[in-house]
Design a protein around this motif. Structure first.
Motif, PDB file in Angstrom:
ATOM      1  N   LEU A  14       0.834  -1.207   0.000  1.00  0.00           N
ATOM      2  CA  LEU A  14       0.000   0.000   0.000  1.00  0.00           C
ATOM      3  C   LEU A  14       0.865   1.251   0.000  1.00  0.00           C
ATOM      4  CD1 LEU A  14      -2.786   1.286   0.140  1.00  0.00           C
ATOM      5  CD2 LEU A  14      -2.678   1.084   2.641  1.00  0.00           C
ATOM      6  N   LEU A  15       1.919   1.253   0.834  1.00  0.00           N
ATOM      7  CA  LEU A  15       2.812   2.410   0.889  1.00  0.00           C
ATOM      8  C   LEU A  15       3.470   2.651  -0.465  1.00  0.00           C
ATOM      9  CD1 LEU A  15       4.320   4.596   2.535  1.00  0.00           C
ATOM     10  CD2 LEU A  15       6.036   2.843   3.074  1.00  0.00           C
ATOM     11  N   GLY A  16       3.959   1.565  -1.078  1.00  0.00           N
ATOM     12  CA  GLY A  16       4.596   1.711  -2.384  1.00  0.00           C
ATOM     13  C   GLY A  16       3.639   2.223  -3.439  1.00  0.00           C
ATOM     14  N   SER A  17       2.400   1.720  -3.414  1.00  0.00           N
ATOM     15  CA  SER A  17       1.412   2.157  -4.399  1.00  0.00           C
ATOM     16  C   SER A  17       1.068   3.629  -4.216  1.00  0.00           C
ATOM     17  CB  SER A  17       0.153   1.298  -4.281  1.00  0.00           C
ATOM     18  OG  SER A  17       0.423  -0.054  -4.563  1.00  0.00           O
ATOM     19  N   VAL A  18       0.869   4.052  -2.960  1.00  0.00           N
ATOM     20  CA  VAL A  18       0.508   5.451  -2.697  1.00  0.00           C
ATOM     21  C   VAL A  18       1.660   6.385  -3.061  1.00  0.00           C
ATOM     22  CG1 VAL A  18      -0.069   7.101  -0.880  1.00  0.00           C
ATOM     23  CG2 VAL A  18      -1.191   4.870  -0.930  1.00  0.00           C
ATOM     24  N   LEU A  19       2.884   6.032  -2.630  1.00  0.00           N
ATOM     25  CA  LEU A  19       4.032   6.885  -2.929  1.00  0.00           C
ATOM     26  C   LEU A  19       4.280   6.990  -4.429  1.00  0.00           C
ATOM     27  CD1 LEU A  19       6.651   5.889  -0.190  1.00  0.00           C
ATOM     28  CD2 LEU A  19       5.404   8.043  -0.388  1.00  0.00           C
ATOM     29  N   SER A  20       4.144   5.857  -5.131  1.00  0.00           N
ATOM     30  CA  SER A  20       4.402   5.881  -6.573  1.00  0.00           C
ATOM     31  C   SER A  20       3.354   6.697  -7.316  1.00  0.00           C
ATOM     32  CB  SER A  20       4.455   4.451  -7.117  1.00  0.00           C
ATOM     33  OG  SER A  20       3.211   3.785  -6.935  1.00  0.00           O
ATOM     34  N   GLU A  21       2.099   6.658  -6.844  1.00  0.00           N
ATOM     35  CA  GLU A  21       1.048   7.431  -7.501  1.00  0.00           C
ATOM     36  C   GLU A  21       1.169   8.916  -7.206  1.00  0.00           C
ATOM     37  OE1 GLU A  21      -2.784   5.897  -6.487  1.00  0.00           O
ATOM     38  OE2 GLU A  21      -2.691   4.286  -7.968  1.00  0.00           O
ATOM     39  N   GLU A  22       1.563   9.251  -5.979  1.00  0.00           N
ATOM     40  CA  GLU A  22       1.612  10.657  -5.578  1.00  0.00           C
ATOM     41  C   GLU A  22       2.917  11.335  -5.967  1.00  0.00           C
ATOM     42  OE1 GLU A  22      -0.887  12.342  -4.304  1.00  0.00           O
ATOM     43  OE2 GLU A  22      -2.165  10.555  -4.315  1.00  0.00           O
ATOM     44  N   ALA A  23       4.042  10.617  -5.853  1.00  0.00           N
ATOM     45  CA  ALA A  23       5.349  11.248  -6.069  1.00  0.00           C
ATOM     46  C   ALA A  23       6.116  10.679  -7.250  1.00  0.00           C
ATOM     47  CB  ALA A  23       6.196  11.120  -4.799  1.00  0.00           C
ATOM     48  N   GLY A  24       5.689   9.549  -7.794  1.00  0.00           N
ATOM     49  CA  GLY A  24       6.421   8.915  -8.878  1.00  0.00           C
ATOM     50  C   GLY A  24       7.417   7.884  -8.342  1.00  0.00           C
ATOM     51  N   TYR A  25       7.827   6.979  -9.204  1.00  0.00           N
ATOM     52  CA  TYR A  25       8.705   5.893  -8.774  1.00  0.00           C
ATOM     53  C   TYR A  25      10.080   6.367  -8.294  1.00  0.00           C
ATOM     54  CZ  TYR A  25       5.223   2.821 -10.919  1.00  0.00           C
ATOM     55  OH  TYR A  25       4.064   2.169 -11.242  1.00  0.00           O
ATOM     56  N   PRO A  26      10.763   7.297  -8.975  1.00  0.00           N
ATOM     57  CA  PRO A  26      12.084   7.720  -8.490  1.00  0.00           C
ATOM     58  C   PRO A  26      12.033   8.360  -7.101  1.00  0.00           C
ATOM     59  CG  PRO A  26      11.809   8.325 -10.796  1.00  0.00           C
ATOM     60  CD  PRO A  26      10.469   7.873 -10.308  1.00  0.00           C
ATOM     61  N   ALA A  27      11.049   9.238  -6.861  1.00  0.00           N
ATOM     62  CA  ALA A  27      10.934   9.866  -5.539  1.00  0.00           C
ATOM     63  C   ALA A  27      10.589   8.824  -4.479  1.00  0.00           C
ATOM     64  CB  ALA A  27       9.863  10.960  -5.580  1.00  0.00           C
ATOM     65  N   MET A  28       9.743   7.875  -4.839  1.00  0.00           N
ATOM     66  CA  MET A  28       9.437   6.780  -3.921  1.00  0.00           C
ATOM     67  C   MET A  28      10.709   6.047  -3.514  1.00  0.00           C
ATOM     68  SD  MET A  28       7.552   3.168  -4.728  1.00  0.00           S
ATOM     69  CE  MET A  28       9.081   2.658  -5.543  1.00  0.00           C
ATOM     70  N   GLY A  29      11.601   5.775  -4.480  1.00  0.00           N
ATOM     71  CA  GLY A  29      12.844   5.078  -4.184  1.00  0.00           C
ATOM     72  C   GLY A  29      13.732   5.861  -3.236  1.00  0.00           C
ATOM     73  N   LEU A  30      13.806   7.193  -3.412  1.00  0.00           N
ATOM     74  CA  LEU A  30      14.619   8.012  -2.515  1.00  0.00           C
ATOM     75  C   LEU A  30      14.070   7.979  -1.086  1.00  0.00           C
ATOM     76  CD1 LEU A  30      15.277  11.139  -4.787  1.00  0.00           C
ATOM     77  CD2 LEU A  30      16.923   9.364  -4.128  1.00  0.00           C
ATOM     78  N   ILE A  31      12.759   8.043  -0.948  1.00  0.00           N
ATOM     79  CA  ILE A  31      12.148   8.006   0.389  1.00  0.00           C
ATOM     80  C   ILE A  31      12.399   6.645   1.055  1.00  0.00           C
ATOM     81  CG2 ILE A  31       9.949   8.058   1.636  1.00  0.00           C
ATOM     82  CD1 ILE A  31       8.950  10.029  -0.528  1.00  0.00           C
ATOM     83  N   LEU A  32      12.192   5.573   0.304  1.00  0.00           N
ATOM     84  CA  LEU A  32      12.382   4.234   0.874  1.00  0.00           C
ATOM     85  C   LEU A  32      13.853   3.972   1.184  1.00  0.00           C
ATOM     86  CD1 LEU A  32       9.990   2.139  -1.415  1.00  0.00           C
ATOM     87  CD2 LEU A  32       9.537   3.064   0.864  1.00  0.00           C
ATOM     88  N   GLY A  33      14.754   4.437   0.329  1.00  0.00           N
ATOM     89  CA  GLY A  33      16.170   4.267   0.595  1.00  0.00           C
ATOM     90  C   GLY A  33      16.599   4.989   1.857  1.00  0.00           C
ATOM     91  N   ALA A  34      16.088   6.228   2.057  1.00  0.00           N
ATOM     92  CA  ALA A  34      16.419   6.979   3.263  1.00  0.00           C
ATOM     93  C   ALA A  34      15.894   6.277   4.514  1.00  0.00           C
ATOM     94  CB  ALA A  34      15.845   8.391   3.165  1.00  0.00           C
ATOM     95  N   ALA A  35      14.666   5.751   4.447  1.00  0.00           N
ATOM     96  CA  ALA A  35      14.106   5.032   5.601  1.00  0.00           C
ATOM     97  C   ALA A  35      14.927   3.782   5.920  1.00  0.00           C
ATOM     98  CB  ALA A  35      12.657   4.646   5.313  1.00  0.00           C
TER      99      ALA A  35
END
Length: 450
Positions: free
Chosen positions: A336-357
């Motif tokens: 769910l988190l991946g789907s929401v982040l990818s829809e709202e911010a796009g896949y590259p931004a999602m990757g940066l957020i997940l990498g930082a976490a």
């Protein structure tokens, strides 16, 4: 908890059946979205429901598997998995699919809890967990190679998971049955040991797993939508990635505890964070395959050490089940988190957020590994803050093979007193010489040295 010493394969088989659903999550979520008309976020929510149900089973069984025995809950879990996933495969409406997914998820979580408790009680939990991850990676890799060629809509992944649960059923005959009151009475009772370390580890595994499965849950969409690949090509990349994971887990099993747990967990998590960023920003086959293969190579290695670390905190397996269930909650929230982040911010931004976490959680989890035995420890080695060899510590306290008392604990204090007494006795015998002591004192010395 294995019914026979050295018989690890029944636990490995049950572990495989329990973990397989999370390994097939990308194709499950992708096919729910493509064939049932769900949006990516809605399909991710169905995947989260499956994994939350699995986590609930783990929390419900924590500390109870020893009393119930492994055989009965393992069989119940496999039956629920087979029935639930078959119902999800046969259902044509979303509510019935969700119901079947939650029943099957509860069965998967039950099987995983049984396997985690059994692995924690074994002499080398890291080796057994590595074998389990090796087997589930190989099984998922075969399915990723075959499912895209067979069609079947959303039905085929669920049917495959149900079939594996049925195939594992005969292995439960080799697991322990329920125990009597005398058999369950154990000197190792009371409150959970290493509570602070266990809570930090469980919380860290929740966030760590959430970040990993946020990527894993949308990896199929990244390959199809952003990188422009076909489903067959994406399936081939996943199969190659899981094959690389087999090599990684094999290497971790061979490496064992030579580097301790802190180095593989800390360094591996940094590599995972970089892989997440690379995979989520991929726009062609090369970058997508590189990120997925690198991530899948290191991810199961770090997971095997985390499972082994949780198992080492309590030989009754309670922390292994609780930390595993916390990880399942993270896994459940991931799609769910991946789907929401990818829809709202796009896949590259999602990757940066997940990498930082992922990087943020590396520090406390690595600290737990250092605090509770992250340094290398093999039979016969000596801890830096204690003079007794590991094998002697385990033997003199009456613990299970490979169970070493925590530094500073009352058990270790007693052990050190025994070791010092033996040294003093031997020193007195050498000082007295062959004829320097009476028969009574020598008899007392030989008795005290036992």
């Amino acid at each position: 908890m294995s019914s026979r010493p050295g018989a690890a394969w029944p636990l490995v088989a049950v572990f495989t059946a329990g973990y397989l659903a999370s390994y097939l999550l990308p194709t499950v979520v992708g096919r729910l979205s493509a064939h049932l008309g769900l949006s990516p976020a809605q399909a991710g929510l169905v995947g989260s429901a499956l994994l939350l149900s699995s986590a609930g089973a783990g929390f419900a069984l924590a500390g109870r598997v020893e009393r119930l025995g492994a055989r009965t809950p393992a069989r119940a879990g496999l039956i629920l998995a087979a029935v639930g996933y078959n119902c999800a495969a046969l259902a044509g409406s979303v509510p019935l699919v969700v119901l079947g997914v939650m029943v099957g998820g509860f069965g998967s979580g039950t099987a995983t809890a049984v396997a985690a408790s059994g692995i924690a009680a074994r002499r080398d939990p890291h080796r057994t967990s590595s074998l389990g991850l090796l087997t589930v990676s190989a099984t998922a890799g075969v399915l990723y190679l075959t499912i895209p060629h067979l069609g079947g809509g959303h039905r085929l992944p669920f049917a495959a998971i149900a079939l594996v649960a049925l195939l594992v059923w005969p292995a439960t005959a080799r697991l322990d049955g329920a125990r009597t009151a005398e058999e369950t009475s154990s000197p190792i009772t009371g409150r959970l040991p290493h509570r602070r370390s266990g809570l930090v580890l469980a919380g860290g595994m929740l966030v760590w797993s959430m970040a990993q499965n946020a990527l894993w849950g949308v990896s199929s969409r990244i390959g199809l939508d952003q990188a422009g690949l076909s489903e067959v090509t994406v399936g081939a990349v996943f199969a190659a990635a899981l094959g690389a994971g087999l090599l990684g887990v094999t290497g971790a099993g061979l490496l064992g505890a030579r580097l301790g747990r802190a180095v593989p967990i800390g360094l591996g998590t940094v590599v995972i964070a970089a892989s997440i960023v690379l995979s989520s920003s991929a726009r062609d086959l090369g970058s997508f395959a590189t990120g997925e293969i690198m991530w899948n190579t290191v991810y199961p290695v770090v997971l095997s050490y985390l499972i082994g670390l949780a198992a080492s905190l309590d030989i009754r397996g309670r922390w292994a089940v609780l930390a595993g269930s916390a990880s399942s909650v993270g896994v459940a929230c991931g799609p769910l988190l991946g789907s929401v982040l990818s829809e709202e911010a796009g896949y590259p931004a999602m990757g940066l957020i997940l990498g930082a976490a992922t990087l943020l959680v590396a520090a406390p989890v690595t600290a737990v590994a250092l605090h509770t035995g992250g340094r290398p420890l093999v039979p016969g080695s000596v801890r830096r803050r204690g003079g007794a060899p590991a094998a002697l510590l385990a033997a003199t306290t009456g613990g299970l093979s490979g169970a070493v008392p925590k530094l500073g604990s009352p058990e270790q204090a007693v052990t050190e007193l025994r070791v010092r007494r033996r040294r003093l006795v031997r020193s007195a015998i050498r000082t007295a010489g062959p004829d320097g002591g009476s028969g009574q004192s020598n008899a007392y010395a030989s008795t005290s040295a036992r």
